[in-house]
Write a protein that holds these residues in place. Structure first.
Motif, PDB file in Angstrom:
ATOM      1  N   SER A  93     -38.694  -9.858  39.114  1.00  0.00           N
ATOM      2  CA  SER A  93     -39.600 -10.118  38.073  1.00  0.00           C
ATOM      3  C   SER A  93     -40.837 -10.845  38.336  1.00  0.00           C
ATOM      4  N   ASP A  94     -41.680 -10.524  37.331  1.00  0.00           N
ATOM      5  CA  ASP A  94     -42.980 -11.410  37.531  1.00  0.00           C
ATOM      6  C   ASP A  94     -42.645 -12.795  37.242  1.00  0.00           C
ATOM      7  N   GLN A  95     -41.841 -13.027  36.294  1.00  0.00           N
ATOM      8  CA  GLN A  95     -41.624 -14.495  36.198  1.00  0.00           C
ATOM      9  C   GLN A  95     -41.302 -15.433  37.150  1.00  0.00           C
ATOM     10  N   ASN A  96     -40.469 -14.844  38.375  1.00  0.00           N
ATOM     11  CA  ASN A  96     -40.046 -15.180  39.273  1.00  0.00           C
ATOM     12  C   ASN A  96     -41.088 -15.683  40.318  1.00  0.00           C
ATOM     13  N   ILE A  97     -41.806 -14.462  40.436  1.00  0.00           N
ATOM     14  CA  ILE A  97     -43.092 -14.404  41.279  1.00  0.00           C
ATOM     15  C   ILE A  97     -43.880 -15.751  40.811  1.00  0.00           C
ATOM     16  N   PHE A  98     -44.365 -16.042  39.502  1.00  0.00           N
ATOM     17  CA  PHE A  98     -45.030 -16.971  39.122  1.00  0.00           C
ATOM     18  C   PHE A  98     -44.193 -18.279  39.295  1.00  0.00           C
ATOM     19  N   PHE A  99     -43.058 -18.359  39.157  1.00  0.00           N
ATOM     20  CA  PHE A  99     -42.183 -19.348  39.218  1.00  0.00           C
ATOM     21  C   PHE A  99     -42.309 -20.106  40.983  1.00  0.00           C
ATOM     22  N   ILE A 100     -42.209 -18.994  41.665  1.00  0.00           N
ATOM     23  CA  ILE A 100     -42.511 -19.502  43.226  1.00  0.00           C
ATOM     24  C   ILE A 100     -43.765 -20.107  43.211  1.00  0.00           C
ATOM     25  N   VAL A 101     -44.911 -19.423  42.610  1.00  0.00           N
ATOM     26  CA  VAL A 101     -46.273 -19.817  42.977  1.00  0.00           C
ATOM     27  C   VAL A 101     -46.631 -21.141  42.426  1.00  0.00           C
ATOM     28  N   ASN A 102     -45.824 -21.317  41.356  1.00  0.00           N
ATOM     29  CA  ASN A 102     -46.085 -22.781  40.826  1.00  0.00           C
ATOM     30  C   ASN A 102     -45.484 -24.087  41.300  1.00  0.00           C
ATOM     31  N   HIS A 103     -44.624 -23.525  42.460  1.00  0.00           N
ATOM     32  CA  HIS A 103     -43.977 -24.557  43.350  1.00  0.00           C
ATOM     33  C   HIS A 103     -44.554 -24.374  44.661  1.00  0.00           C
ATOM     34  N   ALA A 104     -45.761 -24.047  44.755  1.00  0.00           N
ATOM     35  CA  ALA A 104     -46.345 -23.609  46.312  1.00  0.00           C
ATOM     36  C   ALA A 104     -47.533 -24.392  46.575  1.00  0.00           C
ATOM     37  N   GLN A 105     -47.530 -25.704  46.073  1.00  0.00           N
ATOM     38  CA  GLN A 105     -48.564 -26.652  46.497  1.00  0.00           C
ATOM     39  C   GLN A 105     -48.499 -26.641  48.197  1.00  0.00           C
ATOM     40  N   SER A 106     -47.350 -26.769  48.789  1.00  0.00           N
ATOM     41  CA  SER A 106     -47.287 -26.892  50.041  1.00  0.00           C
ATOM     42  C   SER A 106     -46.892 -25.594  50.959  1.00  0.00           C
ATOM     43  N   LEU A 107     -46.839 -24.550  50.281  1.00  0.00           N
ATOM     44  CA  LEU A 107     -46.398 -23.509  51.115  1.00  0.00           C
ATOM     45  C   LEU A 107     -47.141 -22.866  52.050  1.00  0.00           C
ATOM     46  N   LYS A 108     -46.452 -22.667  53.066  1.00  0.00           N
ATOM     47  CA  LYS A 108     -47.363 -22.042  54.328  1.00  0.00           C
ATOM     48  C   LYS A 108     -46.875 -20.794  54.746  1.00  0.00           C
ATOM     49  N   THR A 109     -45.529 -20.509  54.499  1.00  0.00           N
ATOM     50  CA  THR A 109     -45.041 -19.038  54.781  1.00  0.00           C
ATOM     51  C   THR A 109     -44.200 -18.619  53.699  1.00  0.00           C
ATOM     52  N   LEU A 110     -44.806 -17.313  53.129  1.00  0.00           N
ATOM     53  CA  LEU A 110     -43.861 -16.498  52.118  1.00  0.00           C
ATOM     54  C   LEU A 110     -43.639 -15.387  52.327  1.00  0.00           C
ATOM     55  N   HIS A 111     -42.418 -15.093  52.484  1.00  0.00           N
ATOM     56  CA  HIS A 111     -41.736 -13.648  52.747  1.00  0.00           C
ATOM     57  C   HIS A 111     -41.214 -13.176  51.605  1.00  0.00           C
ATOM     58  N   LEU A 112     -41.598 -11.986  51.275  1.00  0.00           N
ATOM     59  CA  LEU A 112     -41.301 -11.397  50.112  1.00  0.00           C
ATOM     60  C   LEU A 112     -40.883  -9.889  50.325  1.00  0.00           C
ATOM     61  N   PRO A 113     -40.119  -9.367  51.277  1.00  0.00           N
ATOM     62  CA  PRO A 113     -39.846  -8.035  51.584  1.00  0.00           C
ATOM     63  C   PRO A 113     -39.149  -7.306  50.408  1.00  0.00           C
TER      64      PRO A 113
END
Length: 319
Positions: A93-113
């Motif tokens: 869902s798009d909602q969960n992608i944006f949920f991740i993004v909104n908690h990504a202030q310190s995110l260095k590694t993002l794996h979404l296969p």
């Protein structure tokens, strides 16, 4: 003479120290065993100390989408903005992608296969992912050059990109050269690039090599139309090219047959305490930890990543 022991008791360790120790435990143990030991452990596992790096990619491949997304929201919320690494497959869902993004202030590694986002979603999400150094968009069939271009423009520190596809996912596409050109144009700091089974031809891959001058490993296995000139590759002595031939799983010692441009390679095939809320108790009761992989999903993960030891490349650790 006996000496008094000055070591603190386990339940007296500070939360961040406990978090480092608990990282060695499985997801099941963290959520169902540790919280029941004592209050201090329950507090540590409920806070951000254990959830700065979340890797549920294997678990999420074997569970229903609804459970995966509920687990994702639980764990990411516990990170309290300190999330540095997130690996999860099949986000739908798009909602969960944006949920991740909104908690990504310190995110260095993002794996979404295997996630179902489209170009528009990635274009809107990318500006909030500016700290990323490693991105995995493998098996994401709904995105293309627009998404990669957005990632490159906003994630200027990106050094690792995986955009591996399954042959059956690209069977109806004429070309994906535009994706390769988007990578070449927007990701000059790449050191590790995997584009196995992408429908690309020689000129677009040459453009990647010429523009991404820091590239150390390029995986083009299954990119059958790519024929790289040996003289070109020798201009980049730090670059290892893997492919386009694919080593058979049952002949994994035959590294010399893997590529004309690389000395060796391999690949891996198929590759809550007493106060736990009612929602997650319900998840536990509904076979939440069942690990059986649905038969219909097996074929989509036949290719994971290259064997790091055999390539000599140091894959970023968590990362």
């Amino acid at each position: 003479m006996d000496e008094a022991c000055d070591f603190p008791k386990w339940d007296e360790l500070i939360p961040d120290a406990l978090g480092l120790i608990f990282k060695k435990l499985s997801l099941v143990e963290l959520l169902t065993v540790v919280p029941r030991v004592c209050k201090s452990w329950g507090k540590a596992v409920s806070g951000p100390y254990c959830w700065q790096e979340i890797d549920i990619v294997e678990w999420s491949r074997t569970h229903e989408t609804e459970l995966v997304e509920r687990m994702l929201q639980l764990l990411v919320s516990r990170s309290c903005g300190s999330l540095r690494k997130l690996s999860v497959s099949g986000v739908s869902s798009d909602q969960n992608i944006f949920f991740i993004v909104n908690h990504a202030q310190s995110l260095k590694t993002l794996h979404l296969p295997g996630s179902h986002m489209n170009n528009s979603v990635m274009e809107r999400a990318a500006p909030k992912l500016s700290c990323l150094t490693s991105l995995d968009l493998s098996y994401c069939g709904n995105i293309g050059a627009q998404a990669l271009e957005a990632a490159g423009k906003h994630c200027k520190s990106l050094t690792t990109l995986r955009r591996v596809m399954h042959p059956l996912e690209v069977i109806d596409k004429l070309s994906q050269d535009d994706e390769a050109l988007a990578i070449a144009a927007t990701m000059p700091k790449l050191k590790h690039l995997e584009i196995a089974y992408l429908l690309v031809e020689t000129p677009s891959v040459v453009k990647i090599i010429e523009n991404c001058k820091e590239l150390e490993l390029l995986d083009i296995r299954g990119c059958w139309q790519v024929k790289l000139d040996e003289k070109l590759v020798k201009r980049f002595p730090n670059l290892k090219v893997v492919g386009p031939l694919v080593v058979d799983f049952y002949d994994m010692n035959g590294w010399d047959n893997c590529s004309d441009n690389s000395s060796s390679s391999g690949y891996l095939p198929w590759d809550f305490a007493d106060d736990v809320d009612d929602e997650y108790n319900e998840m536990l009761e509904n076979d939440f930890w069942e690990d059986e992989l649905p038969v219909e999903d097996v074929g989509m993960w036949f290719y994971y990543d290259i064997n790091v030891a055999d390539t000599g490349y140091d894959w970023p650790q968590s990362p």
